[in-house]
Design a protein around this motif. Structure first.
Motif, short mmCIF file in Angstrom:
data_model
loop_
_atom_site.label_atom_id
_atom_site.label_comp_id
_atom_site.label_asym_id
_atom_site.label_seq_id
_atom_site.Cartn_x
_atom_site.Cartn_y
_atom_site.Cartn_z
N TRP A 147 0.33 7.33 4.45
CA TRP A 147 0.05 6.24 2.90
C TRP A 147 0.97 4.95 3.40
N ALA A 148 1.95 4.94 4.40
CA ALA A 148 2.68 3.91 4.85
C ALA A 148 1.62 2.73 5.29
N ARG A 149 0.56 2.96 5.65
CA ARG A 149 -0.45 1.77 6.13
C ARG A 149 -0.69 0.87 4.92
N ASP A 150 -0.24 1.09 3.74
CA ASP A 150 -0.73 0.50 2.56
C ASP A 150 0.60 -0.14 2.06
N ASP A 151 0.53 -1.61 1.80
CA ASP A 151 1.64 -2.10 1.50
C ASP A 151 2.18 -1.73 -0.06
N VAL A 152 1.36 -1.57 -1.12
CA VAL A 152 1.80 -1.26 -2.25
C VAL A 152 2.33 0.33 -2.34
N ALA A 153 1.78 1.13 -1.52
CA ALA A 153 2.36 2.59 -1.44
C ALA A 153 3.84 2.64 -0.84
N LEU A 154 3.87 1.68 0.18
CA LEU A 154 5.18 1.45 0.94
C LEU A 154 6.31 1.05 -0.04
#
Length: 525
Positions: A147-154
């Motif tokens: 999921w860390a590929r997505d900025d919001v999730a990060l």
């Protein structure tokens, strides 16, 4: 560097004064909690919650140990198509609630509700029962890192999820009890310690006090330095991997060499900085067996106690990752975090963390971590570090509003380097001034305790109580005592040690009951 705007600060304050009608209060404006939990909980459906939060259900959880019966309100915040924050708020009966809230941070890579987990239920300490407790999965439901590929999730994982859920939990408590919380605390371990520490940097108005236990403040530094150095060496050759028997062999030898350096031979390596034992005396002279170490295994041990410096930039221009503290082989840490259950399984936590990060930065799932070169992915690692790292030394806003920060470490931690956090704490002192920091923050340690909170040494079991006393009465946690509780049926006495401010350690005075804390003095040498 993110700092909350004045509007954000004002909004946070508004949450504490939400009207009951905005959140679905009780009949005739009475707080819901005037009814017994068994009646109030099923019917409680708060609405108008901040951050678009919606309730998905309520349930009663019967008392567990020191934790009383609670009404658990569950819900979610859909931040983006890629990130949904699942959260839970635990409400004790009105006559039990102490008027305060406790956010419980997660661990590892999150993806679960900490307040549902027995380990985290015990972590909060025996004084946590009267608190409204809240936690979240930080915006993803996977224990991996994809999921860390997505900025919001990060961002949710890094710092936003706890901030959003604090707003939700504050609104629910205000509605349920008819009054706003008087104090708000955060307690977490490892990644949960990092999430508490980063809140003092990103959202300094959120908490009145934070307990950060063994905080993992520089996770990408951990990965890019352990991966090509320590983990690669351990798992590239079976002769470098240590079995439980080999770990126990080394632990016994290290204790024999270093145990008495704190003035008392008792199985606890207190004076870790004076311990320089290298197990060359255990080198196999013939065939390999459980009674000796290979040259590769001795090198594995040397690497555990050596700082690494892979030139991959992290947040604030840092590089490298410091060594681990002595004594971890006598805890469960070496098995759990370094060597795993077998050479073939490669299931140690550190191997997993390095592998998961490598998959993210390379953008594929078939990465062989033993061949992964972090130097080829500097920008990708820097993106992660700048989002997740909790290393901003300017926490003056948190200090100026009266916040208190309590950091605690087991000196034998072999997952998260004690010395990296010590470097950070030094940078806070350099930024704010040592005298100011002494007024609101402490970094405390306990020898021969690992990241799994086990080992020969005792650890403090109620840091929340110490924090609350500091916040509410001004009594700093300078006389804490760690106690080992004997197993049921054991005739051994409880073992005590003072909890010392880093870099001091408990040194035996040379006389007095060696099981009592008063027989020891916190010493720097």
């Amino acid at each position: 560097m993110f700092k909350p705007t004045s509007a954000a600060t004002a909004a946070a304050g508004t949450l504490a004064a939400l009207l009951l009608s905005a959140c679905g209060g009780g009949n005739g404006g009475d707080p819901v909690a005037v009814q017994p939990l068994a009646q109030a909980c099923p019917a409680y459906k708060p609405t108008g919650l901040p951050h678009g939060a919606v309730v998905t259900g309520t349930e009663i959880r019967p008392a567990q140990g020191a934790l009383p019966d609670v009404c658990i309100v569950r819900g979610k915040i859909v931040s983006s198509p890629q990130s949904t924050i699942n959260w839970a708020v635990e409400l004790p009966a009105q006559g039990v609630w102490n008027g305060k809230t406790l956010t419980v941070g997660g661990g590892a890579l999150d993806g679960f509700i900490p307040t549902d987990d027995p380990f985290y239920q015990s972590l909060v300490g025996p004084s946590a029962g009267p608190y409204v407790r809240m936690s979240s999965d930080s915006g993803h439901q996977s224990r991996g890192f994809e999921w860390a590929r997505d900025d919001v999730a990060l961002r949710n994982h890094a710092y936003d999820a706890n901030h959003f859920v604090l707003g939700v939990g504050t609104a629910i408590a205000t509605s349920f009890y008819g009054k706003a919380p008087t104090k708000r605390y955060h307690l977490g371990h490892s990644n949960g310690g990092r999430s508490g520490l980063i809140s003092t940097q990103k959202y300094p108005q959120d908490y009145d006090g934070v307990v950060a236990m063994e905080p993992a403040i520089a996770q990408q530094a951990h990965q890019v330095n352990l991966g090509p150095n320590v983990i690669r060496h351990i798992f590239q050759d079976r002769a470098n991997w240590l079995s439980p028997a080999k770990i126990a062999l080394y632990a016994k030898a290290e204790a024999a060499a270093c145990d008495a350096l704190d003035g008392l031979k008792d199985g606890i390596i207190g004076n870790v900085e004076a311990c320089n034992y290298v197990p060359t005396d255990l080198l196999c002279q013939g065939a390999d067996s459980d009674s000796c170490l290979t040259a590769g295994q001795i090198e594995s041990i040397r690497l555990i106690y050596a700082s690494q410096n892979t030139q991959v930039p992290q947040s604030r221009g840092a590089t490298g990752y410091p060594r681990y503290g002595r004594g971890g082989s006598a805890t469960s840490d070496w098995g759990a975090y370094m060597f795993g259950t077998s050479f073939e399984a490669r299931d140690s936590f550190n191997h997993m963390a390095v592998s998961e990060a490598a998959k993210v930065v390379e953008g594929r799932t078939d990465v062989d971590v033993l061949r992964h070169d972090p130097l080829q992915f500097k920008a990708q690692y820097l993106r992660l570090a700048e989002m997740i790292d909790g290393t901003d030394p300017d926490i003056s806003a948190f200090a100026d509003k009266g916040g208190k920060l309590l950091i605690w470490y087991g000196l034998s931690d072999t997952c998260v380097s004690l010395y990296r956090t010590a470097q950070y704490f030094d940078s806070v002192k350099q930024t704010l001034g040592a005298s100011k920091v002494q007024g609101f923050a402490r970094m405390l340690t306990s020898p021969s305790v690992g990241h799994n909170l086990d080992g020969p040494g005792p650890r403090p079991v109620d840091l929340l109580a110490a924090l609350d006393t500091w916040v509410t009465s001004g009594q700093a946690p300078d006389r804490l005592v760690a106690t080992t509780v004997p197993a049921t049926g054991s005739t051994a006495p409880a073992q005590q040690r003072p909890v010392c401010e880093y870099p001091k350690f408990p040194r035996y005075n040379g006389s007095g009951d060696p099981t009592k804390a008063e027989s020891f003095t916190c010493s720097a040498a």
